[in-house]
Design a protein around this motif. Structure first.
Motif, PDB file in Angstrom:
ATOM      1  N   SER A 235       0.599  -1.257   0.154  1.00 31.64           N
ATOM      2  CA  SER A 235       0.044  -0.099  -0.026  1.00 31.64           C
ATOM      3  C   SER A 235       0.480   1.174   0.190  1.00 31.64           C
ATOM      4  CB  SER A 235      -1.160  -0.083   1.270  1.00 31.64           C
ATOM      5  OG  SER A 235      -1.771  -1.391   1.146  1.00 31.64           O
TER       6      SER A 235
ATOM      7  N   ALA B 266       2.355   1.541  -3.307  1.00 30.81           N
ATOM      8  CA  ALA B 266       1.492   2.113  -4.560  1.00 30.81           C
ATOM      9  C   ALA B 266       0.892   3.719  -4.217  1.00 30.81           C
ATOM     10  CB  ALA B 266       0.191   1.026  -4.295  1.00 30.81           C
ATOM     11  N   PHE B 267       1.347   4.262  -3.154  1.00 29.85           N
ATOM     12  CA  PHE B 267       0.924   5.414  -2.966  1.00 29.85           C
ATOM     13  C   PHE B 267       1.598   6.303  -3.030  1.00 29.85           C
ATOM     14  CE2 PHE B 267       2.008   9.364  -0.382  1.00 29.85           C
ATOM     15  CZ  PHE B 267       0.013   9.746   0.768  1.00 29.85           C
TER      16      PHE B 267
ATOM     17  N   PHE C 213       4.294   6.046  -5.621  1.00 25.98           N
ATOM     18  CA  PHE C 213       4.106   5.350  -7.197  1.00 25.98           C
ATOM     19  C   PHE C 213       3.143   6.201  -7.687  1.00 25.98           C
ATOM     20  CE2 PHE C 213       3.354   2.982 -10.259  1.00 25.98           C
ATOM     21  CZ  PHE C 213       4.858   2.678 -11.355  1.00 25.98           C
ATOM     22  N   LEU C 214       2.095   6.428  -7.011  1.00 30.34           N
ATOM     23  CA  LEU C 214       1.299   7.367  -7.783  1.00 30.34           C
ATOM     24  C   LEU C 214       1.471   8.651  -7.538  1.00 30.34           C
ATOM     25  CD1 LEU C 214      -1.637   8.088  -8.891  1.00 30.34           C
ATOM     26  CD2 LEU C 214      -2.283   8.046  -6.701  1.00 30.34           C
TER      27      LEU C 214
ATOM     28  N   THR D 183       4.455   9.416  -9.513  1.00 28.02           N
ATOM     29  CA  THR D 183       4.424   9.307 -11.723  1.00 28.02           C
ATOM     30  C   THR D 183       3.977  10.859 -11.976  1.00 28.02           C
ATOM     31  OG1 THR D 183       3.777   7.201 -11.095  1.00 28.02           O
ATOM     32  CG2 THR D 183       1.940   8.304 -13.057  1.00 28.02           C
ATOM     33  N   ALA D 184       2.853  11.154 -10.390  1.00 27.36           N
ATOM     34  CA  ALA D 184       2.605  12.532 -10.976  1.00 27.36           C
ATOM     35  C   ALA D 184       3.228  13.422 -10.831  1.00 27.36           C
ATOM     36  CB  ALA D 184       1.430  12.984  -9.721  1.00 27.36           C
TER      37      ALA D 184
ATOM     38  N   TRP E 167      11.411   5.078  -9.841  1.00 29.04           N
ATOM     39  CA  TRP E 167       9.566   4.863 -10.602  1.00 29.04           C
ATOM     40  C   TRP E 167       9.945   3.221 -11.143  1.00 29.04           C
ATOM     41  CZ3 TRP E 167       7.438   3.713 -15.675  1.00 29.04           C
ATOM     42  CH2 TRP E 167       5.812   4.310 -15.781  1.00 29.04           C
ATOM     43  N   PHE E 168      10.445   3.108 -12.270  1.00 29.01           N
ATOM     44  CA  PHE E 168      11.429   1.815 -13.054  1.00 29.01           C
ATOM     45  C   PHE E 168      11.259   0.427 -11.539  1.00 29.01           C
ATOM     46  CE2 PHE E 168      12.992   3.585 -17.233  1.00 29.01           C
ATOM     47  CZ  PHE E 168      12.198   3.310 -17.200  1.00 29.01           C
TER      48      PHE E 168
ATOM     49  N   LEU F 236       6.102  -3.888  -7.883  1.00 30.64           N
ATOM     50  CA  LEU F 236       4.478  -3.733  -8.186  1.00 30.64           C
ATOM     51  C   LEU F 236       3.554  -4.572  -9.321  1.00 30.64           C
ATOM     52  CD1 LEU F 236       3.308   0.329  -7.881  1.00 30.64           C
ATOM     53  CD2 LEU F 236       3.132  -1.553  -6.376  1.00 30.64           C
TER      54      LEU F 236
END
Lengths: 293, 441
Positions: free
Chosen positions: A203, A206-207, A209-210, A213-214, A244-245, A251
């Protein structure tokens, strides 16, 4: 040509006071969470309260800093570092609020990490001078979005890294817990099950990563308006992409390939190292257009 | 009738055709992971090299672009392959689930019912609805099943994310193939031609906006420009940093500004004078009849000397403009000299004296000019990517099932998630508590 904004002594005193007090409160929270992990359960609430106080003090510091530099305090190593610490505390407090006391053990791993970040921004080599914005950064919309998403991404990855450390200790102790000292047995009991840790780690990643990305997307849009290109292969851009990669691999590996355990933990740790290099390594070891001090 | 029952030897499953095997390989997640890791490792190595060298030899090399393209192909095949199963998973959930199957779900609970046993599923349906799930009772062969779900869009998060990434890559490729990047610039009143775009840029005025009183902060250069093609105006704007002029997919960005020194050269013996000659730092002017060359070394808008005796500037505001220059005579370079605005200096040369005057100065603007037709696709791709990630991570699909076993008067509740097991466990805890509370009322 370094330019320094002259700040009134009283305003400087207030800013420094909030900064020092926040540092002390972070230290108190770290001690509290560690004592809680070691079996002194009564220290858990103290730690949580100290962290909340630290967060409020750092918020006050950021506000006064913003007033003193006459802009959002988002620029340069010192301000970014503080914002990053603040956002990590915010993300942790939010998860702790959702998970309640059972999450205190996570604090015992995250807070020492946070304290290291705090020590770093306290180092004399980190320039804390009050400087005005260079023209290229005078684009409040994208500056705010880019930096905010960046620190939230870093916060998620830091939390995931702390959980990875917990996982390592928990699984490391699993085989030897019978022979371990009473203290280590207490620590072992306080740490959640590895499966739960992996879920938390997922979790948090993922948080992160989002928002990472932004951050990359907002940076590209801004770069397109400022520098005439959305991607310039600058070391900072590249290390953000490397981070990021790594988290993209994590993920996908976890969700689609069903990886779990040490392999995913290793990926999260590598991702955190890449993130730290993006923040510190690029600034101190490599040069590029993201050199804003 | 299976082979074992018939007594025949078991026939090995036929291997996939070579085409199918290649397709499986190209669309495999394993390949995707390897390619992403490879890109990460190469990028790490590349950042340790000087940036220009890394761009020329790595990032734009055929093999790096090849790996990227291979990754894009893998992404495309992987995504296309998953659309069908995901559609079925999202819109055709399997609802023939028995009491035992619900109990065996990885997240499940059983609740003994007494009070609400007469109509067990409607009570559970109310609890499902209270927790944000859409609930309906389905007649299955094994009996009645209560089915509740939320976040169906979340199944398509990864598809949207992957397709958006492909759109970004295609947009970047389209932009690179159809666009160009170049530089140009000049002083107020000058015009330059952009061959790649077949247009002229007329610079009407270059002015500086100082951001502080002392002029220590780098000022913002602003220039009024008009773009014309065959005499017809196609664009006009005040351009400055962060505010480019955009037209026909072309953008003209303010890149930087330069100082231009205006030098007047006079022969004191004849009174003849040349100039003002406009020189950028690094430019050279040759005085033909005297056989000397004057090089502009650096312009200092607010001149001062460092304690070590080196010329420098206190800021960007032209409070004390000074030009550092050097004379080369007969191939011999002389020591550098300073020339202050409006203060003539007489220089002795073999061909006689020469009077140099810094008679003025101005600014020149430098622009980056880029055409990128892929920009809209990049923007749409980026927005779609954020939407896809939001769908993936925040619209976690969750499905709950409840079956009542009349014999044991027990309600079995099971939950399944697509990504977020933690969420399913938390929701299950709430549902269980609420079911028990209903029973105790």
């Amino acid at each position: 040509m370094p330019v320094i904004i002259e700040v009134a002594p009283a305003a400087l005193f207030v800013e420094n006071l909030f900064f020092r007090l926040a540092t002390v409160a972070y230290l108190a929270a770290t001690i509290g969470y560690l004592l809680n992990l070691g079996g002194k359960k009564e220290w858990g609430n103290f730690a949580s309260l100290s962290l909340r106080i630290a967060f409020v003090l750092q918020t006050a510091f950021l506000v006064t800093r913003g007033i003193n530099v006459e802009r959002v305090p988002f620029v340069g190593h010192f301000e970014f570092g503080n914002l990053f610490i603040w956002s990590t505390a915010l993300v942790y407090l939010w998860t702790e609020w959702r998970q309640k006391e059972r999450y205190y053990a996570v604090g015992a791993f995250l807070l020492p990490l946070l304290l290291l970040y705090v020590i770093y921004v306290n180092l004399p080599m980190v320039n804390s001078a009050h400087r005005p914005l260079p023209p290229v950064l005078r684009y409040p919309l994208w500056l705010n979005i880019h930096v905010s998403t960046s620190v939230l991404g870093y916060a998620g990855f830091s939390l995931a890294f702390a959980l990875a450390l917990m996982w390592l200790l928990r699984t490391g102790l699993e085989k030897t817990v019978a022979q371990a000292s009473p203290f280590m047995k207490t620590v072992f009991k306080a740490i959640p099950q590895p499966k739960a840790l992996e879920d938390y780690m997922y979790s948090a990643s993922a948080f992160g990563f989002l928002f990472q990305t932004a951050m990359i997307i907002s940076g590209s849009i801004w770069a397109d308006a400022s520098w005439g290109r959305y991607w310039g292969w600058d070391p900072k851009e590249m290390w953000s992409l490397i981070t990021w990669f790594v988290f993209a691999v994590y993920l996908h590996a976890r969700f689609t390939r069903g990886w779990s355990g040490s392999r995913t933990v290793a990926l999260v740790m590598v991702g955190w190292v890449a993130m730290m290099f993006t923040w510190l390594g690029v600034a101190w070891l490599l040069s590029g257009i993201h050199s804003f001090g | 009738m299976n082979n074992e029952a018939s007594g025949l030897p078991e026939r090995p499953a036929a291997p996939d055709s070579p085409q199918k095997q290649i397709l499986n390989f190209l669309s495999s997640m394993q390949l995707g992971i390897i390619l992403l890791l490879l890109l990460a490792v190469i990028s790490v190595f590349a950042t340790l090299r000087p940036m220009d060298e890394a761009i020329a030899n790595i990032y734009t090399s055929w093999w790096f672009v090849g790996i990227m393209s291979f990754t894009a192909l893998n992404l495309l095949l992987c995504t296309v392959e998953r659309i069908g199963p995901l559609y079925r998973q999202a819109f055709r959930p399997r609802l023939e689930i028995s009491f035992e199957a619900v109990k065996k779900m990885s997240v499940s609970r059983t609740v003994k019912l007494k009070k609400t046993a007469a109509d067990p599923l409607s009570g559970a349906a109310a609890v499902f609805k209270a927790n944000g799930l859409s609930a309906r009772v389905v007649d299955a062969p094994a009996g009645q099943l209560l089915f509740g779900e939320k976040g169906r869009l979340g199944y398509f998060g990864s598809v949207v994310t992957h397709l958006s990434l492909l759109l970004i890559l295609l947009g970047a490729m389209y932009g690179a193939l159809t666009g160009f990047e170049t530089q140009g610039g000049g002083r107020s009143g000058e015009t330059f031609f952009v061959r790649e775009g077949n247009f002229h840029v007329n610079i009407h005025e270059v002015k500086m906006e100082y951001l502080d009183e002392d002029g220590k902060v780098r000022p913002r250069a602003k220039s009024n420009i008009t773009v014309t093609r065959r005499g017809e105006e196609i664009g006009r704007q005040l351009v400055s940093i962060n505010i480019p002029l955009r037209f026909e997919g072309v953008s003209i960005y303010h890149s930087t500004f330069l100082w231009v020194s205006q030098l007047t050269i006079t022969d004191p013996q004849t009174g003849e004078s040349v100039g003002p000659v406009k020189l950028l730092d690094g430019d050279q002017y040759t005085v033909q009849d005297k056989n000397i060359a004057i090089s502009a070394l650096a312009f200092f808008p607010d001149f001062t000397m460092t304690p070590e005796g080196r010329p420098t500037t206190r800021g960007y505001k032209p409070n004390r403009p000074v030009l550092a220059y050097r004379i080369t005579e007969g191939g011999q370079q002389r020591q550098w000299e300073l020339l202050e605005l409006g203060k003539p200096t007489v220089v002795e040369t073999a061909a006689g004296p020469l009077e140099l005057t810094l008679s003025g100065f101005e600014n020149a603007a430098v622009y980056s000019i880029a055409k990128n037709l892929g920009r809209p696709y990049l923007f749409i791709g980026s927005m779609l990517m954020l939407a896809g990630m939001y769908m993936s991570f925040f619209l976690s699909p969750r499905r709950f099932y409840a079956v009542f076993d009349g014999k044991s008067s027990t309600l079995a509740v099971g939950g399944r998630g697509y990504r977020n097991k933690l969420l399913i466990e938390q929701l299950m805890e709430k549902i269980e508590t609420e079911l028990q509370q209903k029973e105790e009322k």
